[in-house]
Design a protein around this motif. Sequence first.
Motif, PDB file in Angstrom:
ATOM      1  N   ARG A 122      38.127  87.271  40.587  1.00 46.81           N
ATOM      2  CA  ARG A 122      39.023  86.434  41.327  1.00 46.81           C
ATOM      3  C   ARG A 122      38.714  85.846  42.567  1.00 46.81           C
ATOM      4  O   ARG A 122      38.849  84.555  42.971  1.00 46.81           O
ATOM      5  N   SER A 123      38.405  86.670  43.518  1.00 46.42           N
ATOM      6  CA  SER A 123      37.941  86.407  44.859  1.00 46.42           C
ATOM      7  C   SER A 123      36.887  85.292  44.926  1.00 46.42           C
ATOM      8  O   SER A 123      36.956  84.309  45.697  1.00 46.42           O
ATOM      9  N   GLU A 126      38.069  81.861  43.300  1.00 42.16           N
ATOM     10  CA  GLU A 126      39.084  81.261  44.449  1.00 42.16           C
ATOM     11  C   GLU A 126      38.321  80.608  45.617  1.00 42.16           C
ATOM     12  O   GLU A 126      38.716  79.682  45.957  1.00 42.16           O
ATOM     13  N   LYS A 131      40.998  77.663  40.783  1.00 47.28           N
ATOM     14  CA  LYS A 131      42.000  78.305  40.850  1.00 47.28           C
ATOM     15  C   LYS A 131      42.248  79.597  39.579  1.00 47.28           C
ATOM     16  O   LYS A 131      42.130  79.122  38.586  1.00 47.28           O
ATOM     17  N   ILE A 141      48.450  87.863  38.244  1.00 49.17           N
ATOM     18  CA  ILE A 141      48.972  87.079  39.361  1.00 49.17           C
ATOM     19  C   ILE A 141      48.863  85.536  38.639  1.00 49.17           C
ATOM     20  O   ILE A 141      47.778  85.198  38.021  1.00 49.17           O
ATOM     21  N   GLY A 143      49.126  81.852  40.428  1.00 50.67           N
ATOM     22  CA  GLY A 143      49.433  81.033  41.359  1.00 50.67           C
ATOM     23  C   GLY A 143      49.928  81.729  42.504  1.00 50.67           C
ATOM     24  O   GLY A 143      49.108  82.787  43.000  1.00 50.67           O
ATOM     25  N   ASP A 144      51.079  81.484  42.996  1.00 54.49           N
ATOM     26  CA  ASP A 144      51.556  82.188  44.131  1.00 54.49           C
ATOM     27  C   ASP A 144      52.412  83.515  43.873  1.00 54.49           C
ATOM     28  O   ASP A 144      52.915  84.389  44.588  1.00 54.49           O
ATOM     29  N   LYS A 145      52.511  83.688  42.037  1.00 53.21           N
ATOM     30  CA  LYS A 145      53.671  84.612  41.746  1.00 53.21           C
ATOM     31  C   LYS A 145      52.792  85.748  41.432  1.00 53.21           C
ATOM     32  O   LYS A 145      51.884  85.779  40.717  1.00 53.21           O
ATOM     33  N   VAL A 146      53.371  87.008  41.804  1.00 52.20           N
ATOM     34  CA  VAL A 146      52.733  88.149  41.447  1.00 52.20           C
ATOM     35  C   VAL A 146      53.956  88.988  40.784  1.00 52.20           C
ATOM     36  O   VAL A 146      55.138  89.211  41.120  1.00 52.20           O
ATOM     37  N   GLU A 169      50.493  76.274  36.350  1.00 51.03           N
ATOM     38  CA  GLU A 169      50.254  76.279  37.631  1.00 51.03           C
ATOM     39  C   GLU A 169      48.831  75.456  38.102  1.00 51.03           C
ATOM     40  O   GLU A 169      48.576  75.652  39.177  1.00 51.03           O
ATOM     41  N   CYS A 171      45.766  76.360  36.903  1.00 49.21           N
ATOM     42  CA  CYS A 171      44.724  77.402  37.040  1.00 49.21           C
ATOM     43  C   CYS A 171      43.524  77.038  35.936  1.00 49.21           C
ATOM     44  O   CYS A 171      43.897  76.192  35.063  1.00 49.21           O
TER      45      CYS A 171
END
Length: 493
Positions: A122-123, A126, A131, A141, A143-146, A169, A171
């Motif tokens: 993911r890193s 991104e 995304k 995860i 978007g910004d939601k965890v 979102e 992605c």
Amino acid sequence: MLLSELLEKMKYTVVKGTLDTNILHLVYDSRKVTEGSVFVCIKGFKINGHDYAKEVIEKGAKALIISEDVEVDGEVTLIKVEDTRHALACMSAAFFGYPAEKLKTIGITGTKGKTTTSYMVRSMLENAGLKTGLIGTIEVIIGDKVIPAANTTPESYQIQEYFAKMVEEGCNCVVMEVSSQGLKLHRVAGFTFDYGIFTNIEPDHIGPDEHKDFEEYMECKGMLFKNCVVGIANGDDSHMTEVLKGHTCSLETYGIEKEADLMACNVNLHSKDGSLGVTYQLKGLLNYGVYVNLPGKFNVYNSLTAIAICRHFGIHEEDVKKALAQVKVKGRVEPVNISSKFSMMLDYAHNAMSLESLLTTMKEYEPKRLVCIFGCGGNRSKLRRYEMGEISSNLADLTVVTSDNPRFEEPEDILKDIIIGVKKGRGEYIAIIDRKEAIKYSIENAREGDVIVLAGKGHEDYQEIKGVKYKMDERELISQAIEEIKAEGKTII
């Protein structure tokens, strides 16, 4: 949505009723049935959904998906399938509009390494501007939601709902951990992975509620490679051939020891200013040097796996290097920056095998002292306590025995059991029940060159006592301990 649309990619038999039934909700929990639902009768380990057929019809279910005969009255449609779990997966994909077709899907399976590898992937993606959603052991995860995770691989309906939200979102990709149970129970049926990854396999999850034997465990892992386009596998694993038997995907390999398509060569442990990492040279499909900001040979494999995946996305060398130099996975040899004179890290190691692997890895860095802080959970095997105590005492110079999740046992009794094992080893030990005080002791007594391992909790942010989960995050405990040490006028080296 018409029932016929939900069933369009499945084999089924209409036992009763019509496919022209309009469906508002897809449900597999009888408590959640409302008017206009189709209810999928899942046969679980303890509860059989077929037993709730009459109840859900009374609540307004218009159709039932069954694999066993049921007796029902009224205008209800009965659809018979071979496996209702598989049907739920296919119907869920249809219900949410086949969201996996709008994402690049990456599924990672294996006994170890799934979590760390998924975060590395993911890193990297991104960093390259793709995304990427994540579904795993620790969290989901979008978007910004965890969202905190309940299972490594959620139920198929939940997976498809997550996929749909990821598409909403914006992605481009999703990377997810795929457990053997998730494969066995068809949670990832209903779509084809673009990439399926095999990290490694060891005898694990064998028991009445999971897999009957190691052979079944391997067979379930192998199901992923009959449901993906490209397979990427650890060529060093002695069971790789058996796990991949009958695969239908194209296949490439990675490794360190055996010849593979992508290899890590000239592996070196890296230690500087309290930071532990590893460097190596890529050879084969890619050729450049790599530095990973996480310790141990297992993180060579994890990073190599991630690179092998991201190669297919054309990720630039600089984005790979940036991701691996910054990567941090909650509770997986997670570094804590306290001092340049000693190292501290948090890890989820909570059984004998994982603790031995962790401490053996840390010893390879030749610390002046290896300090291990850990406890054991209550209402669990006493044998685990003896084994973990002995392993820590044999590998660590100092064992700090403390509390974990005592559950319904007294912490003192658990510590006594651990110490029985500790005394069989050759290391020194101290018992400090309060976990924060144990951490504080290790910090204020740290010596230059020490490696301190805080094991057992990892990503968990609670302590379970007498059936209640109390908030307890080790990162906060460390901060509190440091503040107290400074307030007392003491210095940390």
